[in-house]
Design an enzyme around this catalytic site. Structure first.
Site, PDB file in Angstrom:
ATOM      1  N   GLU A 115       0.838  -1.209   0.000  1.00  0.00           N
ATOM      2  CA  GLU A 115       0.000   0.000   0.000  1.00  0.00           C
ATOM      3  C   GLU A 115       0.871   1.256   0.000  1.00  0.00           C
ATOM      4  O   GLU A 115       0.525   2.260  -0.621  1.00  0.00           O
ATOM      5  CB  GLU A 115      -0.934   0.016   1.216  1.00  0.00           C
ATOM      6  CG  GLU A 115      -1.926  -1.141   1.277  1.00  0.00           C
ATOM      7  CD  GLU A 115      -2.761  -1.284   0.015  1.00  0.00           C
ATOM      8  OE1 GLU A 115      -3.050  -0.265  -0.636  1.00  0.00           O
ATOM      9  OE2 GLU A 115      -3.107  -2.427  -0.332  1.00  0.00           O
ATOM     10  N   TRP A 162       1.783   1.685  -3.470  1.00  0.00           N
ATOM     11  CA  TRP A 162       0.679   2.304  -4.241  1.00  0.00           C
ATOM     12  C   TRP A 162       0.691   3.817  -4.047  1.00  0.00           C
ATOM     13  O   TRP A 162       0.445   4.588  -4.971  1.00  0.00           O
ATOM     14  CB  TRP A 162      -0.687   1.771  -3.776  1.00  0.00           C
ATOM     15  CG  TRP A 162      -1.151   0.550  -4.512  1.00  0.00           C
ATOM     16  CD1 TRP A 162      -1.176  -0.723  -4.033  1.00  0.00           C
ATOM     17  CD2 TRP A 162      -1.672   0.487  -5.856  1.00  0.00           C
ATOM     18  NE1 TRP A 162      -1.670  -1.575  -4.998  1.00  0.00           N
ATOM     19  CE2 TRP A 162      -1.989  -0.860  -6.120  1.00  0.00           C
ATOM     20  CE3 TRP A 162      -1.893   1.431  -6.852  1.00  0.00           C
ATOM     21  CZ2 TRP A 162      -2.516  -1.278  -7.340  1.00  0.00           C
ATOM     22  CZ3 TRP A 162      -2.423   1.015  -8.068  1.00  0.00           C
ATOM     23  CH2 TRP A 162      -2.731  -0.320  -8.297  1.00  0.00           C
ATOM     24  N   TRP A 191     -21.836  11.090 -19.025  1.00  0.00           N
ATOM     25  CA  TRP A 191     -22.169  11.051 -17.601  1.00  0.00           C
ATOM     26  C   TRP A 191     -23.534  11.688 -17.385  1.00  0.00           C
ATOM     27  O   TRP A 191     -23.903  12.619 -18.111  1.00  0.00           O
ATOM     28  CB  TRP A 191     -21.121  11.805 -16.778  1.00  0.00           C
ATOM     29  CG  TRP A 191     -19.717  11.271 -16.914  1.00  0.00           C
ATOM     30  CD1 TRP A 191     -18.685  11.883 -17.565  1.00  0.00           C
ATOM     31  CD2 TRP A 191     -19.193  10.042 -16.391  1.00  0.00           C
ATOM     32  NE1 TRP A 191     -17.548  11.102 -17.478  1.00  0.00           N
ATOM     33  CE2 TRP A 191     -17.831   9.971 -16.775  1.00  0.00           C
ATOM     34  CE3 TRP A 191     -19.733   8.991 -15.652  1.00  0.00           C
ATOM     35  CZ2 TRP A 191     -16.991   8.897 -16.438  1.00  0.00           C
ATOM     36  CZ3 TRP A 191     -18.910   7.926 -15.316  1.00  0.00           C
ATOM     37  CH2 TRP A 191     -17.559   7.876 -15.701  1.00  0.00           C
ATOM     38  N   ASN A 200     -10.943   1.966   3.223  1.00  0.00           N
ATOM     39  CA  ASN A 200     -10.580   1.803   1.808  1.00  0.00           C
ATOM     40  C   ASN A 200     -11.594   0.980   1.016  1.00  0.00           C
ATOM     41  O   ASN A 200     -11.964   1.332  -0.099  1.00  0.00           O
ATOM     42  CB  ASN A 200      -9.192   1.166   1.694  1.00  0.00           C
ATOM     43  CG  ASN A 200      -8.778   0.990   0.246  1.00  0.00           C
ATOM     44  OD1 ASN A 200      -8.713   1.952  -0.505  1.00  0.00           O
ATOM     45  ND2 ASN A 200      -8.543  -0.251  -0.157  1.00  0.00           N
ATOM     46  N   TRP A 237     -16.894  10.961 -12.357  1.00  0.00           N
ATOM     47  CA  TRP A 237     -15.970  10.702 -11.254  1.00  0.00           C
ATOM     48  C   TRP A 237     -15.402  11.983 -10.664  1.00  0.00           C
ATOM     49  O   TRP A 237     -15.052  12.036  -9.483  1.00  0.00           O
ATOM     50  CB  TRP A 237     -14.832   9.780 -11.718  1.00  0.00           C
ATOM     51  CG  TRP A 237     -14.026  10.304 -12.876  1.00  0.00           C
ATOM     52  CD1 TRP A 237     -14.296  10.149 -14.196  1.00  0.00           C
ATOM     53  CD2 TRP A 237     -12.827  11.087 -12.823  1.00  0.00           C
ATOM     54  NE1 TRP A 237     -13.349  10.774 -14.971  1.00  0.00           N
ATOM     55  CE2 TRP A 237     -12.427  11.353 -14.154  1.00  0.00           C
ATOM     56  CE3 TRP A 237     -12.039  11.597 -11.784  1.00  0.00           C
ATOM     57  CZ2 TRP A 237     -11.297  12.104 -14.477  1.00  0.00           C
ATOM     58  CZ3 TRP A 237     -10.911  12.334 -12.098  1.00  0.00           C
ATOM     59  CH2 TRP A 237     -10.542  12.586 -13.431  1.00  0.00           C
ATOM     60  N   TRP A 258     -10.075   7.375  -7.517  1.00  0.00           N
ATOM     61  CA  TRP A 258     -11.296   7.672  -8.284  1.00  0.00           C
ATOM     62  C   TRP A 258     -11.198   7.167  -9.716  1.00  0.00           C
ATOM     63  O   TRP A 258     -12.138   6.566 -10.248  1.00  0.00           O
ATOM     64  CB  TRP A 258     -11.618   9.178  -8.247  1.00  0.00           C
ATOM     65  CG  TRP A 258     -12.458   9.455  -7.038  1.00  0.00           C
ATOM     66  CD1 TRP A 258     -12.011   9.888  -5.824  1.00  0.00           C
ATOM     67  CD2 TRP A 258     -13.854   9.211  -6.901  1.00  0.00           C
ATOM     68  NE1 TRP A 258     -13.052   9.943  -4.937  1.00  0.00           N
ATOM     69  CE2 TRP A 258     -14.201   9.546  -5.570  1.00  0.00           C
ATOM     70  CE3 TRP A 258     -14.858   8.770  -7.748  1.00  0.00           C
ATOM     71  CZ2 TRP A 258     -15.512   9.428  -5.080  1.00  0.00           C
ATOM     72  CZ3 TRP A 258     -16.165   8.651  -7.267  1.00  0.00           C
ATOM     73  CH2 TRP A 258     -16.473   8.979  -5.949  1.00  0.00           C
TER      74      TRP A 258
HETATM   75  C1  LIG Z   1     -11.840   6.584  -4.316  1.00  0.00           C
HETATM   76  C2  LIG Z   1     -10.631   6.553  -3.427  1.00  0.00           C
HETATM   77  C3  LIG Z   1     -10.112   7.740  -2.930  1.00  0.00           C
HETATM   78  C4  LIG Z   1      -8.976   7.725  -2.115  1.00  0.00           C
HETATM   79  N1  LIG Z   1      -8.475   8.920  -1.644  1.00  0.00           N
HETATM   80  C5  LIG Z   1      -7.343   8.919  -0.884  1.00  0.00           C
HETATM   81  C6  LIG Z   1      -6.784  10.136  -0.422  1.00  0.00           C
HETATM   82  O1  LIG Z   1      -7.255  11.228  -0.727  1.00  0.00           O
HETATM   83  N2  LIG Z   1      -5.691  10.065   0.383  1.00  0.00           N
HETATM   84  C7  LIG Z   1      -5.114   8.874   0.735  1.00  0.00           C
HETATM   85  O2  LIG Z   1      -4.127   8.875   1.486  1.00  0.00           O
HETATM   86  N3  LIG Z   1      -5.608   7.713   0.279  1.00  0.00           N
HETATM   87  C8  LIG Z   1      -6.705   7.693  -0.507  1.00  0.00           C
HETATM   88  N4  LIG Z   1      -7.219   6.502  -0.936  1.00  0.00           N
HETATM   89  C9  LIG Z   1      -6.497   5.252  -0.635  1.00  0.00           C
HETATM   90  C10 LIG Z   1      -6.938   4.521   0.644  1.00  0.00           C
HETATM   91  O3  LIG Z   1      -8.314   4.352   0.662  1.00  0.00           O
HETATM   92  C11 LIG Z   1      -6.495   5.231   1.934  1.00  0.00           C
HETATM   93  O4  LIG Z   1      -5.126   5.540   1.871  1.00  0.00           O
HETATM   94  C12 LIG Z   1      -6.718   4.334   3.155  1.00  0.00           C
HETATM   95  O5  LIG Z   1      -8.076   3.983   3.271  1.00  0.00           O
HETATM   96  C13 LIG Z   1      -6.271   5.067   4.412  1.00  0.00           C
HETATM   97  O6  LIG Z   1      -6.511   4.302   5.558  1.00  0.00           O
HETATM   98  P1  LIG Z   1      -5.307   3.709   6.409  1.00  0.00           P
HETATM   99  O7  LIG Z   1      -4.345   4.771   6.766  1.00  0.00           O
HETATM  100  O8  LIG Z   1      -5.899   2.922   7.506  1.00  0.00           O
HETATM  101  O9  LIG Z   1      -4.615   2.753   5.339  1.00  0.00           O
HETATM  102  P2  LIG Z   1      -3.691   1.472   5.483  1.00  0.00           P
HETATM  103  O10 LIG Z   1      -4.418   0.344   4.870  1.00  0.00           O
HETATM  104  O11 LIG Z   1      -3.165   1.296   6.845  1.00  0.00           O
HETATM  105  O12 LIG Z   1      -2.485   1.822   4.486  1.00  0.00           O
HETATM  106  C14 LIG Z   1      -1.305   2.512   4.913  1.00  0.00           C
HETATM  107  C15 LIG Z   1      -1.087   3.728   4.082  1.00  0.00           C
HETATM  108  O13 LIG Z   1      -0.821   3.381   2.725  1.00  0.00           O
HETATM  109  C16 LIG Z   1      -1.360   4.388   1.859  1.00  0.00           C
HETATM  110  N5  LIG Z   1      -2.374   3.761   1.009  1.00  0.00           N
HETATM  111  C17 LIG Z   1      -3.173   2.720   1.318  1.00  0.00           C
HETATM  112  N6  LIG Z   1      -3.936   2.375   0.255  1.00  0.00           N
HETATM  113  C18 LIG Z   1      -3.605   3.228  -0.733  1.00  0.00           C
HETATM  114  C19 LIG Z   1      -4.050   3.393  -2.082  1.00  0.00           C
HETATM  115  N7  LIG Z   1      -4.964   2.586  -2.643  1.00  0.00           N
HETATM  116  N8  LIG Z   1      -3.528   4.405  -2.801  1.00  0.00           N
HETATM  117  C20 LIG Z   1      -2.585   5.225  -2.279  1.00  0.00           C
HETATM  118  N9  LIG Z   1      -2.131   5.110  -1.030  1.00  0.00           N
HETATM  119  C21 LIG Z   1      -2.629   4.130  -0.267  1.00  0.00           C
HETATM  120  C22 LIG Z   1      -1.990   5.451   2.741  1.00  0.00           C
HETATM  121  O14 LIG Z   1      -1.053   6.480   2.930  1.00  0.00           O
HETATM  122  C23 LIG Z   1      -2.261   4.672   4.032  1.00  0.00           C
HETATM  123  O15 LIG Z   1      -2.302   5.493   5.169  1.00  0.00           O
HETATM  124  C24 LIG Z   1      -8.357   6.491  -1.783  1.00  0.00           C
HETATM  125  C25 LIG Z   1      -8.889   5.305  -2.288  1.00  0.00           C
HETATM  126  C26 LIG Z   1     -10.013   5.327  -3.105  1.00  0.00           C
HETATM  127  C27 LIG Z   1     -10.557   4.043  -3.639  1.00  0.00           C
END
Ligand SMILES: Cc1cc2nc3c(=O)[nH]c(=O)nc-3n(C[C@H](O)[C@H](O)[C@H](O)COP(=O)(O)OP(=O)(O)OC[C@H]3O[C@@H](n4cnc5c(N)ncnc54)[C@H](O)[C@@H]3O)c2cc1C
Length: 472
Positions: free
Chosen positions: A278, A281, A310, A345, A363, A386
Site C-alpha cells: 500500500e 501504491w 455522464w 478503503n 468521477w 477515483w
Molecule cells: C476513491 C478513493 C479515494 C482515495 N483517496 C485517498 C486520499 O485522498 N488520500 C489517501 O491517502 N488515500 C486515498 N485513498 C487510498 C486509501 O483508501 C487510503 O489511503 C486508506 O483507506 C487510508 O486508511 P489507512 O491509513 O488505515 O490505510 P492502510 O491500509 O493502513 O495503508 C497505509 C497507508 O498506505 C497508503 N495507502 C493505502 N492504500 C492506498 C491506495 N490505494 N492508494 C494510495 N495510497 C494508499 C496510505 O497512505 C495509508 O495510510 C483512496 C482510495 C479510493 C478508492
C-alpha cells in the site's frame, strides 16, 4: 548566516530530510516557516477538517522545534502567488543564506516552488530541495525505454529492489545555536474552514500520536491481509491523515514493517508485505501524477473515456453525498466520511464505484466531494482511487467488473455491524436483509425504519453503465 526551513506537508522533526540537512549545515542557527494560504486551500478543495488538523499539527511542530531552539514563524499569504516575495523578505530580514524544503509534486505546488526558488536565486539565497514525501522519488523508476510506468505490478517490482537503499531514517536534529527570535503563535482555526468533525478526539495532533498509532498497528500487522477489508474491524493503520500531512514519514512506516518481518519483506509476514504494498501504491500514484500531469487537471488518464455521457443528476448526487441512496453499505461509507473525515478503503471503492457506475455520475464530482471531506485528502491518491474505480485511470478496474453493493456488504460486513453503527435506523433489520434488495424492502416495511428507497435499481444502473462504456 542562518538557514531557513520551509515546512509544508512534512510536519515533523523526526526523519525530515530538509530539516535535518538545514540543521547539519548551519553554524548560526535555524529558523522555520509555515505559510497559511487559505484562499489557495479553498481553490484546492482542501477539507475543513484537514485544515484544522494541519493547524493543530503545526502547533505541535512549533513546540517540538522550540525545544531545538528553532523558532517557527507563520507567513500569511492568501494564495501561493505572493509567496516568492514574502519568503525572500523573511529570509533577508533574518539573514538566512539558504532555504531548505522538501519537494511537492502537484502542478501548482511545483510552479510555486520554482517561482520561490527563482526569487531566492535572484536575491542570492541558495535553495536546497529534497525528495522526502515518497519512499522512491517519482523519476527514479522508469521503464527500459525511460518512460513512466502506467501499470503497478512492474513498477512495484522495481520499487522493491530500491526499497532498502532508501531506508536511512534521519533523526531529529540536535539543539541548534539559539537565535534571538520568538516563535509566532499558530492560529487554531482558518477563516472559511469550519469543521464539525471532532478532530481532537478522532485525530489527535502530533508526532507522538502518529508513532503511537504506528506501534499499535505493528501489533496487528500480521492480520492486515485478512482484516483490512472489514470496515467493522480496526484492521488498517488509520495513519493516512498523518502521512498526508507528513506528521509521520512513509519511510518510518516501511521501517516498522521491515522490523516486524526480520529485516526484509517476504511472504513469511503476509500482513507486512501487503501493507508495504500500500505504501508502494502511494508512491505509484505520485509517480503517475508526475508522469502524466493531466490527471491532476481534471482529465481522465484514458483519454477516450472523456466521451462517456455522464448523467447530470443533482438529486442523485446529493443522495450519494448525504448517505441516503437506499444501499446500506454505500450509505454507511458516506456517513463515515461525513462524520469522521475518513472512510475505510473498501468503502471508498464501493462508494466511488456506485457513483460512477450505478449512478453514472462523473468521477470528478466524487473526487471533489471526497477532497472536500477527507482528513487525508491527497491529490495523487484521491485521483488514483477515483480513476481506478471509474475505469478511466491507469491500471484501473475493467469497466465491466462492477461491484454489486449487496455482495460487497454480505462479504465484508456480514453481520451488518458496521452498517448498523452508521445507519442506526436499520438497527432492527435482520443482517441478511441488509444484503438483499427484496428482503431489505420487506424488512423496512415491517420494522417501519425511516430509510430511503433505492435511488436506482442496481441491476438497471449496472446495465446503463455497461452500455455507456461499450458505446465508447
Ligand atoms: C476513491 C478513493 C479515494 C482515495 N483517496 C485517498 C486520499 O485522498 N488520500 C489517501 O491517502 N488515500 C486515498 N485513498 C487510498 C486509501 O483508501 C487510503 O489511503 C486508506 O483507506 C487510508 O486508511 P489507512 O491509513 O488505515 O490505510 P492502510 O491500509 O493502513 O495503508 C497505509 C497507508 O498506505 C497508503 N495507502 C493505502 N492504500 C492506498 C491506495 N490505494 N492508494 C494510495 N495510497 C494508499 C496510505 O497512505 C495509508 O495510510 C483512496 C482510495 C479510493 C478508492
Amino acid at each position: 548566516m542562518k538557514n531557513l526551513v520551509w515546512f509544508r506537508r512534512d510536519l515533523r522533526v523526526e526523519d525530515n530530510s530538509a530539516l535535518f540537512e538545514a540543521a547539519q549545515s548551519s553554524t548560526e542557527g535555524v529558523i522555520a516557516v509555515y505559510a497559511l494560504t487559505p484562499k489557495q486551500w479553498q481553490q484546492h478543495d482542501d477539507a475543513a477538517c484537514k485544515v484544522q488538523f494541519w493547524l493543530a499539527n503545526v502547533q505541535s511542530l512549533s513546540q517540538s522545534l522550540a525545544k531545538l531552539n528553532i523558532p517557527l514563524l507563520i507567513l500569511k499569504s492568501s494564495t501561493f502567488e505572493e509567496l516568492p516575495k514574502k519568503i525572500v523578505a523573511l529570509a533577508t530580514k533574518h539573514q538566512c543564506s539558504s532555504l531548505f524544503f522538501n519537494r511537492a509534486y502537484e502542478v501548482n505546488e511545483l510552479r510555486r516552488d520554482d517561482e520561490v526558488a527563482a526569487s531566492c536565486d535572484a536575491a542570492g539565497i541558495a535553495v536546497q530541495r529534497f525528495h522526502d514525501r515518497v519512499i522512491i522519488p517519482p523519476k527514479e523508476i522508469a521503464t527500459k525505454d525511460d518512460r513512466f510506468y502506467k501499470v503497478f505490478t512492474p513498477y512495484r517490482k522495481i520499487w522493491d529492489t530500491k526499497l532498502m537503499d532508501r531506508m536511512t531514517l534521519r533523526p531529529a536534529p540536535k539543539k541548534q545555536k539559539p537565535v534571538a527570535i520568538e516563535p509566532d503563535s499558530v492560529p487554531t482555526k482558518a477563516q472559511g474552514f469550519q469543521s464539525s468533525t471532532d478532530i481532537d478526539a478522532l485525530w489527535p495532533a502530533g508526532e507522538t500520536e502518529a508513532q503511537r498509532r504506528l506501534s499499535n498497528f505493528a501489533d496487528h500487522i500480521g492480520q492486515y491481509s485478512s482484516g483490512r477489508d472489514l470496515p467493522a474491524e480496526n484492521g488498517t493503520s488509520q495513519l493516512s491523515g498523518y502521512l498526508a500531512a507528513g506528521v509521520i514519514s512513509s519511510r518510518q512506516c516501511a521501517a516498522m514493517a521491515l522490523e516486524v518481518s526480520g529485516g526484509r519483506i517476504s511472504d513469511e509476514n503476509e500482513g507486512a508485505r501487503v501493507w508495504v504494498s500500500e505504501l508502494a501504491w502511494r508512491d505509484f500514484y505520485t509517480h503517475v501524477m508526475v508522469g502524466f500531469p493531466r490527471v491532476s487537471m481534471h482529465c481522465p488518464f484514458k483519454a477516450k473515456t472523456e466521451a462517456i455521457s455522464w448523467r447530470d443528476d443533482e438529486d442523485d448526487l446529493k443522495a450519494w453525498q448525504a448517505g441516503r441512496t437506499g444501499y446500506p453499505i454505500v450509505d454507511a461509507g458516506m456517513r463515515q466520511l461525513n462524520q469522521t473525515g475518513w472512510m475505510h478503503n473498501r468503502l471508498r471503492m464501493v462508494t466511488a464505484m456506485f457513483l460512477t457506475k450505478h449512478l453514472l455520475i462523473d468521477w470528478r464530482l466524487g473526487e471533489r466531494y471526497f477532497m472536500q471531506k477527507l482528513i487525508d485528502g491527497d491529490l495523487a491518491a484521491n485521483n488514483g482511487g477515483w480513476q481506478w474505480s471509474a475505469s478511466t485511470g491507469t491500471d484501473s478496474v475493467p469497466y465491466f467488473r462492477i461491484f454489486n453493493p449487496f455482495s460487497q456488504s454480505k462479504r465484508f460486513d456480514t453481520e451488518g455491524q458496521f452498517i448498523k453503527q452508521l445507519c442506526p435506523e436499520l438497527i432492527d433489520v435482520p443482517a441478511k436483509a441488509l444484503h438483499d434488495a427484496g428482503k431489505l424492502t420487506k424488512a423496512i416495511a415491517e420494522t417501519g425504519a425511516s430509510y430511503p428507497s433505492y435511488v436506482v435499481d442496481y441491476k438497471e444502473g449496472r446495465e446503463r453503465a455497461l452500455a455507456a462504456f461499450k458505446a465508447l
